[in-house]
Design an enzyme around this catalytic site. Structure first.
Site, PDB file in Angstrom:
ATOM      1  N   SER A 147    -120.500  70.751  15.957  1.00  0.00           N
ATOM      2  CA  SER A 147    -120.351  69.359  16.086  1.00  0.00           C
ATOM      3  C   SER A 147    -119.741  68.565  14.982  1.00  0.00           C
ATOM      4  O   SER A 147    -118.636  68.970  15.212  1.00  0.00           O
ATOM      5  CB  SER A 147    -122.104  68.775  16.254  1.00  0.00           C
ATOM      6  OG  SER A 147    -122.365  67.603  16.707  1.00  0.00           O
ATOM      7  N   ASP A 286    -123.875  71.753  27.400  1.00  0.00           N
ATOM      8  CA  ASP A 286    -123.703  71.307  26.044  1.00  0.00           C
ATOM      9  C   ASP A 286    -123.378  69.684  26.427  1.00  0.00           C
ATOM     10  O   ASP A 286    -122.872  69.406  27.574  1.00  0.00           O
ATOM     11  CB  ASP A 286    -122.496  71.916  25.547  1.00  0.00           C
ATOM     12  CG  ASP A 286    -122.199  71.189  24.162  1.00  0.00           C
ATOM     13  OD1 ASP A 286    -122.854  70.484  23.788  1.00  0.00           O
ATOM     14  OD2 ASP A 286    -121.358  71.776  23.496  1.00  0.00           O
ATOM     15  N   HIS A 313    -125.866  72.357  23.040  1.00  0.00           N
ATOM     16  CA  HIS A 313    -125.314  71.923  21.935  1.00  0.00           C
ATOM     17  C   HIS A 313    -125.604  72.859  20.721  1.00  0.00           C
ATOM     18  O   HIS A 313    -124.875  73.018  19.909  1.00  0.00           O
ATOM     19  CB  HIS A 313    -125.399  70.504  21.829  1.00  0.00           C
ATOM     20  CG  HIS A 313    -124.577  69.907  20.722  1.00  0.00           C
ATOM     21  ND1 HIS A 313    -123.265  69.806  20.687  1.00  0.00           N
ATOM     22  CD2 HIS A 313    -124.721  69.113  19.518  1.00  0.00           C
ATOM     23  CE1 HIS A 313    -122.287  69.201  20.058  1.00  0.00           C
ATOM     24  NE2 HIS A 313    -123.699  68.705  18.834  1.00  0.00           N
TER      25      HIS A 313
END
Length: 339
Positions: A147, A286, A313
């Site tokens: 991320s 995701d 994610h």
């Protein structure tokens, strides 16, 4: 004649296997202390210099391997290393040295209040200082970023890739504007009345409203952030320890609604400058477009992609075996010069 030919081949296979195994440290070597004096489970507070003063960031080294050292960059910004603790169940048994790390402003590190510190460029310099303090170099240094940590990893590579052996970018597109467009795709798949309700809260700036928060978790986070029916304790702990001030300042109010200083971040046209072996990880569910993640692997000079068909994610939790098998294979291949 066949037996005569078979014996040398068996010997060759045995020698190759022994050579491969010799690359892994023994248990004694892996757990040998790095620092003298009182042992602290590998935890070390690393001093860093910033334009507004000196601070300390938290790191924890697990194992010792002069060939493979993986530094983990958590997301957020200003989450913690805690949601990456699942790596402890996989990397040590492979003999990989792994370093968990809380970036400045995160829970276990110093938390200065000067807002000028919260820029991507400043965080890049922090990572470089951590690298130097932990004595990582291009012969052994693998950088993993998930991320926001993926943004940080790519930005670090653009400036300091000469120090890297390999890089893994997990669940992070190279463009926030492109991410926003994909966010709209995900919104279009949701019930229109729900989206209208969420947008109504957003229009009024009611991001902390309990109803808005509940809907974000139930209708977005549980589908696109982590799909496990019960979230792992380390993930919940990381959310509990989030430094919301920094997160909102850089990312925006939530994963569902982007904003802040990263709003216009975009290095998609610079990916070609990254020459270090790089694995791009995407997942079907995701919040980042998995097709875009695959495309990114074709833009860097030495890229490969990993797709997690059941993941979101945090696919290292909800598609764990596919994720870990792929990442471990990538590191081993780079280490063995199979690139």
């Amino acid at each position: 004649m066949k037996k005569f030919l078979f014996l040398p081949m068996a010997a060759i296979i045995c020698l190759y296997s022994c050579k491969q195994q010799s690359n892994r440290p023994t248990v004694a070597e892996y757990f040998a202390p790095v620092d003298s004096g009182v042992q602290a489970a590998g935890i070390k507070m690393v001093s860093i210099k910033t334009p507004v003063g000196n601070f300390k960031v938290w790191t924890k080294r697990i194992g010792t391997n002069p060939r493979i050292k993986v530094l983990l960059l958590h997301g957020g910004p200003a989450f913690t290393h805690e949601y990456l603790e699942c790596f402890e169940s996989f990397f040590p048994k492979e003999g990989f040295e792994m370093i968990e790390y809380d970036q400045l402003g995160s829970y276990y590190s110093d938390q200065p209040r000067d807002s000028s510190l919260w820029t991507t460029a400043r965080f890049v310099e922090e990572v470089e200082q951590v690298r130097q303090a932990l004595k990582l170099d291009s012969s052994n240094f693998y950088l993993f970023g998930n991320s926001w940590g993926g943004i940080l990893a790519m930005e670090y590579a653009l400036k300091y890739q000469k120090n890297l052996k390999g890089m893994i970018v997990s669940n992070m597109m190279a463009s926030i504007p492109a991410y926003e467009k994909y966010n709209l795709v995900l919104r279009s798949q949701m019930c229109k009345s729900l989206v209208d309700s969420l947008m109504n809260y957003e229009a009024k700036g009611m991001y902390k409203d309990t109803t808005y928060q509940r809907l974000i978790f139930s209708e977005f986070y549980n589908k696109h952030l982590c799909r496990l029916p019960e979230w792992p304790e380390p993930v919940n702990r990381a959310f509990k320890h989030l430094n919301e001030e920094i997160y909102v300042m850089m990312q925006g109010p939530s994963e569902f609604k982007t904003g802040g200083r990263l709003l216009h971040w975009d290095i998609s046209n610079r990916l070609k400058e990254i020459t270090v072996p790089t694995l791009m990880v995407g997942a079907k569910y995701d919040s980042m477009d998995p097709k875009y993640m695959e495309w990114m692997s074709t833009q860097v000079k030495n890229g490969k992609s990993l797709y997690c068909p059941n993941g979101s994610h945090l696919c290292f939790w909800d598609d764990q075996q596919v994720f870990m098998d792929g990442v471990i294979k990538f590191i081993k291949d780079v280490d063995a010069a199979k690139w």
